[in-house]
Design an enzyme around this catalytic site. Structure first.
Site, PDB file in Angstrom:
ATOM      1  N   PRO A   1       5.483   2.717   1.159  1.00 43.70           N
ATOM      2  CA  PRO A   1       6.037   3.018  -0.161  1.00 43.70           C
ATOM      3  C   PRO A   1       7.549   2.800  -0.129  1.00 43.70           C
ATOM      4  O   PRO A   1       8.235   3.333   0.740  1.00 43.70           O
ATOM      5  CB  PRO A   1       5.708   4.503  -0.345  1.00 43.70           C
TER       6      PRO A   1
ATOM      7  N   GLN B   1       1.741   8.933  -3.807  1.00 45.05           N
ATOM      8  CA  GLN B   1       2.716   9.731  -3.072  1.00 45.05           C
ATOM      9  C   GLN B   1       3.489  10.669  -3.996  1.00 45.05           C
ATOM     10  O   GLN B   1       3.991  10.269  -5.041  1.00 45.05           O
ATOM     11  CB  GLN B   1       3.715   8.853  -2.327  1.00 45.05           C
TER      12      GLN B   1
ATOM     13  N   CYS C   1      12.209  10.229   2.576  1.00 44.90           N
ATOM     14  CA  CYS C   1      13.185   9.507   1.762  1.00 44.90           C
ATOM     15  C   CYS C   1      14.608   9.914   2.137  1.00 44.90           C
ATOM     16  O   CYS C   1      14.942  11.101   2.103  1.00 44.90           O
ATOM     17  CB  CYS C   1      12.943   9.751   0.279  1.00 44.90           C
TER      18      CYS C   1
ATOM     19  N   GLU D   1      11.151  -1.086  11.625  1.00 42.61           N
ATOM     20  CA  GLU D   1      11.743  -2.216  12.340  1.00 42.61           C
ATOM     21  C   GLU D   1      10.708  -3.182  12.913  1.00 42.61           C
ATOM     22  O   GLU D   1      10.918  -3.789  13.973  1.00 42.61           O
ATOM     23  CB  GLU D   1      12.655  -1.692  13.460  1.00 42.61           C
TER      24      GLU D   1
ATOM     25  N   ARG E   1      10.003  -3.281   4.964  1.00 44.30           N
ATOM     26  CA  ARG E   1      10.919  -4.386   4.705  1.00 44.30           C
ATOM     27  C   ARG E   1      10.448  -5.686   5.344  1.00 44.30           C
ATOM     28  O   ARG E   1      10.731  -6.777   4.821  1.00 44.30           O
ATOM     29  CB  ARG E   1      12.315  -4.017   5.188  1.00 44.30           C
TER      30      ARG E   1
END
Length: 318
Positions: free
Chosen positions: A8, A69, A99, A202, A225
């Site tokens: 998310p 969520q 977050c 990552e 990402r």
């Protein structure tokens, strides 16, 4: 078999991108952008706006389940809203304890809650009690707020409260998104709990994926990402093959960009369209030199029609 999850990402990984990215083979499960719970039971319209998949059985068009969520700090309100989400057909409820945004943390949401293991327990427990027993309740956390001192205790609190699985983003709030991700800390957490742990953070390519799994001890990985910078990452991981070079993949990216632009033009006012498409292009620049060229071409464009022309022009040159 190892499973791959789509992360998310608030304000980025919206319904349209979930649809597009799950039409490419590889992703097993998604989670929506967070729905903020602050002072009331939210109307159904809010849930449908951020999770349109509720209108199609809680799944993307390609059949991938999409958990809903919630983000907030009031156990009772979180429970009430989780119950409503369940009534609307959410296939699972996920809780945001990760977050890092300042505005979110200032209002006692997201990663700031990692300072209070007892509150994590109260929230998860209240939600678990409020939804049907067969509905999964999951959570996503970082390693901590300023440091990792409470990482294991937080995970244990989440487990004790009844969560069935836990995604761990292998950085603290303070570390943000700066490399490296501390995958070895996920291993410490995994060894201290019995619930299903999913590694996150990552993972940009096959080598990262394999090292993440080895160091964390987790079979399953959540991609964020990395998927935005390369929409075919999950596909390559599923095949256990490095991604083809950018020149080979770019012709497959352009139709995705065009489809995304078309939907954003429907969903948003014209003045906001260029911002959304440039946001994704900015991520694509990490993997594709062609995205850099296209980004430069449309940088000053406000008119979506000119952006579409630039995408078509690149398609013709591929």
């Amino acid at each position: 078999m190892a499973r791959l999850y789509l992360a998310p990402m608030e304000g980025v990984l919206d319904f349209t991108l979930r649809e597009l990215l799950t039409e490419i083979a590889g992703i097993d499960q998604c989670v929506t952008e967070f729905i903020r719970v602050s002072d009331r039971l939210l109307p159904a319209s809010v849930f449908y706006r951020l999770a349109p998949e509720l209108r199609q059985g809680g799944r993307t068009r390609s059949g991938v389940p999409v958990y809903l969520q919630l983000l907030g700090s009031d156990p009772a309100l979180m429970a009430d809203n989780a119950a409503r989400a369940a009534e609307l057909g959410a296939p699972g409820i996920d809780l945001n304890f990760g977050c890092p945004a300042k505005t979110v943390n200032k209002s006692r949401g997201g990663a700031v809650l990692l300072k209070e293991p007892e509150l994590l327990y109260a929230i998860v427990h209240a939600v678990r009690q409020a939804v049907p027993a067969n509905l999964p309740v999951t959570a996503k956390m970082r390693l901590g707020y300023m440091d990792k001192a409470l990482a294991v205790e937080n995970a244990q609190s989440i487990e004790a409260a009844g969560a069935s699985s836990l995604v761990v983003h292998a950085r603290t709030k303070l570390e943000g998104y700066k490399p490296p991700a501390h995958w070895e800390w996920i291993a410490r957490i995994r060894e201290s709990v019995g619930l299903h742990v999913i590694a996150n953070g990552e993972v940009w390519n096959l080598d990262d994926y394999q090292r993440c799994r080895a160091l964390s001890g987790c079979d399953d990985v959540m991609l964020g990402r990395g998927m935005l910078s390369n929409p075919f990452l999950a596909e390559s991981l599923r095949k256990v093959q490095p991604c083809p070079v950018a020149e080979q993949l770019w012709p497959r990216v352009l139709p995705l960009l065009d489809a995304y632009l078309a939907q954003v033009m429907v969903d948003l006012s014209e003045r906001h369209v260029h911002g959304r498409i440039k946001q994704w292009l900015n991520m694509l620049r990490r993997q594709f030199p062609q995205a850099e060229t296209l980004f430069s071409q449309i940088r000053s464009h406000q008119d979506p029609r000119l952006i579409r022309q630039a995408i078509y022009a690149q398609s013709g040159s591929c």
